[in-house]
Scaffold this motif. Sequence first.
Motif, PDB file in Angstrom:
ATOM      1  N   VAL A   1       0.598  -1.130  -0.286  1.00 24.49           N
ATOM      2  CA  VAL A   1       0.193  -0.159   0.102  1.00 24.49           C
ATOM      3  C   VAL A   1       1.003   1.205   0.339  1.00 24.49           C
ATOM      4  N   ASN A   2       1.538   1.459   1.148  1.00 25.39           N
ATOM      5  CA  ASN A   2       3.007   1.820   0.802  1.00 25.39           C
ATOM      6  C   ASN A   2       3.843   2.844  -0.746  1.00 25.39           C
ATOM      7  N   VAL A   3       4.373   1.575  -0.784  1.00 25.61           N
ATOM      8  CA  VAL A   3       5.129   2.393  -2.415  1.00 25.61           C
ATOM      9  C   VAL A   3       3.443   1.939  -3.024  1.00 25.61           C
ATOM     10  N   PHE A   4       2.567   1.680  -3.413  1.00 27.75           N
ATOM     11  CA  PHE A   4       1.289   2.191  -4.329  1.00 27.75           C
ATOM     12  C   PHE A   4       1.490   3.606  -4.345  1.00 27.75           C
ATOM     13  N   LEU A   5       1.115   4.258  -2.654  1.00 28.84           N
ATOM     14  CA  LEU A   5       0.011   5.426  -2.443  1.00 28.84           C
ATOM     15  C   LEU A   5       1.615   6.269  -3.383  1.00 28.84           C
ATOM     16  N   SER A   6       3.562   5.741  -3.540  1.00 33.32           N
ATOM     17  CA  SER A   6       4.269   6.964  -3.445  1.00 33.32           C
ATOM     18  C   SER A   6       4.309   6.630  -4.386  1.00 33.32           C
ATOM     19  N   ALA A   7       4.433   5.966  -5.313  1.00 32.24           N
ATOM     20  CA  ALA A   7       4.654   5.386  -6.572  1.00 32.24           C
ATOM     21  C   ALA A   7       4.121   6.127  -8.070  1.00 32.24           C
ATOM     22  N   PRO A   8       4.959   6.533  -8.646  1.00 36.36           N
ATOM     23  CA  PRO A   8       4.297   7.264 -10.471  1.00 36.36           C
ATOM     24  C   PRO A   8       3.442   6.211 -10.740  1.00 36.36           C
ATOM     25  N   LEU A   9       2.134   6.339 -10.301  1.00 42.25           N
ATOM     26  CA  LEU A   9       1.230   5.292 -10.949  1.00 42.25           C
ATOM     27  C   LEU A   9       1.532   5.405 -12.930  1.00 42.25           C
ATOM     28  N   THR A  10       1.381   7.036 -13.130  1.00 42.14           N
ATOM     29  CA  THR A  10       1.683   6.975 -14.545  1.00 42.14           C
ATOM     30  C   THR A  10       2.162   6.280 -15.326  1.00 42.14           C
ATOM     31  N   ALA A  11       3.880   5.613 -14.875  1.00 40.38           N
ATOM     32  CA  ALA A  11       4.393   4.643 -15.856  1.00 40.38           C
ATOM     33  C   ALA A  11       3.682   3.753 -15.633  1.00 40.38           C
ATOM     34  N   LEU A  12       3.142   2.772 -14.331  1.00 42.52           N
ATOM     35  CA  LEU A  12       2.209   1.759 -14.497  1.00 42.52           C
ATOM     36  C   LEU A  12       1.626   1.528 -15.739  1.00 42.52           C
ATOM     37  N   VAL A  13       0.322   2.531 -16.214  1.00 42.60           N
ATOM     38  CA  VAL A  13      -0.373   2.467 -17.591  1.00 42.60           C
ATOM     39  C   VAL A  13      -0.487   1.802 -18.464  1.00 42.60           C
ATOM     40  N   PRO A  14       1.194   1.920 -18.715  1.00 42.36           N
ATOM     41  CA  PRO A  14       1.421   0.941 -20.528  1.00 42.36           C
ATOM     42  C   PRO A  14       0.985  -0.260 -19.588  1.00 42.36           C
ATOM     43  N   VAL A  15       1.910  -0.854 -18.892  1.00 45.39           N
ATOM     44  CA  VAL A  15       1.057  -1.777 -18.376  1.00 45.39           C
ATOM     45  C   VAL A  15       0.110  -2.566 -18.422  1.00 45.39           C
ATOM     46  N   LEU A  16      -1.022  -1.433 -17.480  1.00 39.13           N
ATOM     47  CA  LEU A  16      -2.289  -1.962 -17.554  1.00 39.13           C
ATOM     48  C   LEU A  16      -2.276  -1.568 -19.051  1.00 39.13           C
ATOM     49  N   MET A  17      -2.232  -1.361 -19.467  1.00 35.08           N
ATOM     50  CA  MET A  17      -3.024  -1.384 -21.208  1.00 35.08           C
ATOM     51  C   MET A  17      -2.496  -2.935 -22.115  1.00 35.08           C
ATOM     52  N   VAL A  18      -1.769  -3.415 -21.508  1.00 37.65           N
ATOM     53  CA  VAL A  18      -0.739  -4.267 -21.598  1.00 37.65           C
ATOM     54  C   VAL A  18      -1.827  -5.976 -21.639  1.00 37.65           C
ATOM     55  N   LEU A  19      -2.478  -5.353 -20.200  1.00 39.59           N
ATOM     56  CA  LEU A  19      -3.306  -6.256 -19.317  1.00 39.59           C
ATOM     57  C   LEU A  19      -4.736  -5.834 -19.522  1.00 39.59           C
ATOM     58  N   PHE A  20      -4.581  -5.283 -19.867  1.00 37.94           N
ATOM     59  CA  PHE A  20      -6.984  -4.408 -19.587  1.00 37.94           C
ATOM     60  C   PHE A  20      -7.115  -4.006 -21.262  1.00 37.94           C
ATOM     61  N   GLY A  21      -5.735  -4.207 -22.133  1.00 44.03           N
ATOM     62  CA  GLY A  21      -6.626  -3.590 -23.008  1.00 44.03           C
ATOM     63  C   GLY A  21      -6.628  -2.568 -23.260  1.00 44.03           C
ATOM     64  N   PHE A  22      -7.098  -1.100 -24.336  1.00 44.76           N
ATOM     65  CA  PHE A  22      -7.380  -0.334 -24.597  1.00 44.76           C
ATOM     66  C   PHE A  22      -8.932   0.496 -24.180  1.00 44.76           C
ATOM     67  N   GLY A  23      -9.734  -0.040 -23.532  1.00 46.50           N
ATOM     68  CA  GLY A  23     -11.154   0.520 -23.685  1.00 46.50           C
ATOM     69  C   GLY A  23     -10.598   0.880 -22.036  1.00 46.50           C
ATOM     70  N   MET A  24     -12.673   0.752 -21.374  1.00 41.61           N
ATOM     71  CA  MET A  24     -12.879   1.722 -20.340  1.00 41.61           C
ATOM     72  C   MET A  24     -12.097   0.716 -19.182  1.00 41.61           C
ATOM     73  N   LYS A  25     -12.465  -0.496 -19.546  1.00 40.94           N
ATOM     74  CA  LYS A  25     -11.584  -1.247 -19.004  1.00 40.94           C
ATOM     75  C   LYS A  25     -10.879  -0.559 -18.054  1.00 40.94           C
ATOM     76  N   ALA A  26      -9.855  -0.148 -19.118  1.00 40.25           N
ATOM     77  CA  ALA A  26      -8.206   0.113 -18.515  1.00 40.25           C
ATOM     78  C   ALA A  26      -8.604   1.551 -17.747  1.00 40.25           C
ATOM     79  N   ILE A  27      -9.548   2.499 -18.379  1.00 39.17           N
ATOM     80  CA  ILE A  27      -9.358   3.075 -17.377  1.00 39.17           C
ATOM     81  C   ILE A  27      -9.601   3.493 -16.337  1.00 39.17           C
ATOM     82  N   ILE A  28     -10.885   2.056 -16.061  1.00 37.96           N
ATOM     83  CA  ILE A  28     -11.534   2.112 -14.901  1.00 37.96           C
ATOM     84  C   ILE A  28     -10.430   1.634 -13.286  1.00 37.96           C
ATOM     85  N   ILE A  29     -10.023   1.172 -14.011  1.00 39.33           N
ATOM     86  CA  ILE A  29      -8.939   0.066 -13.291  1.00 39.33           C
ATOM     87  C   ILE A  29      -7.721   1.275 -12.770  1.00 39.33           C
ATOM     88  N   THR A  30      -6.759   1.979 -13.979  1.00 36.20           N
ATOM     89  CA  THR A  30      -6.446   3.291 -13.642  1.00 36.20           C
ATOM     90  C   THR A  30      -6.805   4.161 -12.284  1.00 36.20           C
TER      91      THR A  30
END
Lengths: 250, 267
Positions: free
Chosen positions: A95-124
Amino acid sequence: MKLFGYRLPGMSSLIIWGLLWEIVGQLGLTFFVPPLSEVIVTLYEVIQTSAFQKALFETAYAFLAGVFFAIIIGIPTGILMGRTRLLDELLLPWVNVFLSAPLTALVPVLMVLFGFGMKAIIITTTLFAIWIIILNSRAGVKQINRSLVEMAHSFGASPTDAFFKIYLWAALPEILGGVRIGIIRAVKGVIIGQLLISIVGFGALFELYSANFLMGHFWAVLIVLFALAFTISEFLAYLERRVAYYAAKR
Amino acid sequence: MAMSQTKMAVAEADGVLESAVSTRNISKNYGEVEALRDLSLEFPRGQLTSLLGPSGCGKTTLLKIIAGLLEPTSGEVEVNGSKVTGPGPDRAFVFQDFALLPWASVIRNVSFGLEMRGVAKSEREAIAERYIREVGLAGFEHAYPHELSGGMRQRVGLARALSVDSQVLLMDEPFSAVDEQTRRKFQEDLLGLVQNENKTFIFVTHSIEEAVYVSDQIAILLPRPSRVSEIIRPSGFRNKGVDNIRRDPEYLDIVDEIWASLRTYVE
């Protein structure tokens, strides 16, 4: 604040900043800042276009869904972490890591995992909001008065009763504080998601307007977004004040 | 051994009394620290027994073991002949810091115990209203704890414990957080409760005067590890009226006697 004996309503200072904006705009110093009056006229026009309404709907949908999951998952997780040592030890570092992590950098990973649609945006959006909600719910439970827990136990409260009638309420001031900050972060999350994952919603509008140097439109949409975020945040601050009477004495 | 002593002491003073609560050879260790050792005590039905001793003598620990909130390391507690394994409807607890739900009104706080027992809302509120009146808080049903004084808050705590109608009332220094005048009023009211409610009261206090004033039986606990050093049963002044107790010679003698035996344990 009082000025020449008159009581000023809240946020009167915005008038000064608005005037300053208007003057800078009228001087024509930079194309980047059109006069406020022009922005407001544009705002009025933009709001009526179907492109704007579609964007508003898409953004609101992703935002609300993201916040919904952040709250539904975050609050129970935080409360359970506050109550169970094992779960706390397991999850707190993450929790502490993710709170302070630059989550924007994770977004490409989320795109790979969840595609380019609404689902990935909601998860972000959820990922932006959830950590502070977990952490605050946990903090709320940690400071609970021991004797309230003993009281519930001594009157035979079941674990479910204890959760819904003691822990949740006792932690409510902190939980609401966490939700408020989480929601502000979710606004960031939804826009970043819309810009990076798929160009939809307000993200698409920003992209479109700035690429075409439509600064009046750009500012108009930004004002709408700020106003929405501010309203939601103020509403939660109001709820926080409603429980403040017992926040100090638990 | 300790148990037979206790029983003898009780029998000597008052003939044989039926016990509502008995603790048998209770020991409680916190790691290396021995909080209670082999403590046995009988609590006569319908009477008020005080646990009195210097701070750190384990009197609250003993009370919480009786309540089922703490588990003894060894030994057992019996309430009405059945062994205690956890909190139960036969006992109700009054907390030192009141332990009220700050987000709930007086009536909801008082009916909380009944709510946990699944009593329907209208019924439990009717019961709660009766006990709110009984403790003298009529008119405050919909007030919130932060709007009440310390004394009134403890009346809410007391009404909550009474409303579940348990036979045994466990009170953990209930009056220590209220001011002196309120405390005196509470002590007088408590004597009335003991007479009218036909419940067994177990009362933890660190005030010698308070213990002698309200108790039918006083168990003096001595610390490290805790054990019962003496059981005193004041008998002479109980029926002389609340106003006369504090100047009764027996009252004064017992207070002095207890202080004499405790003073060496007070830092």
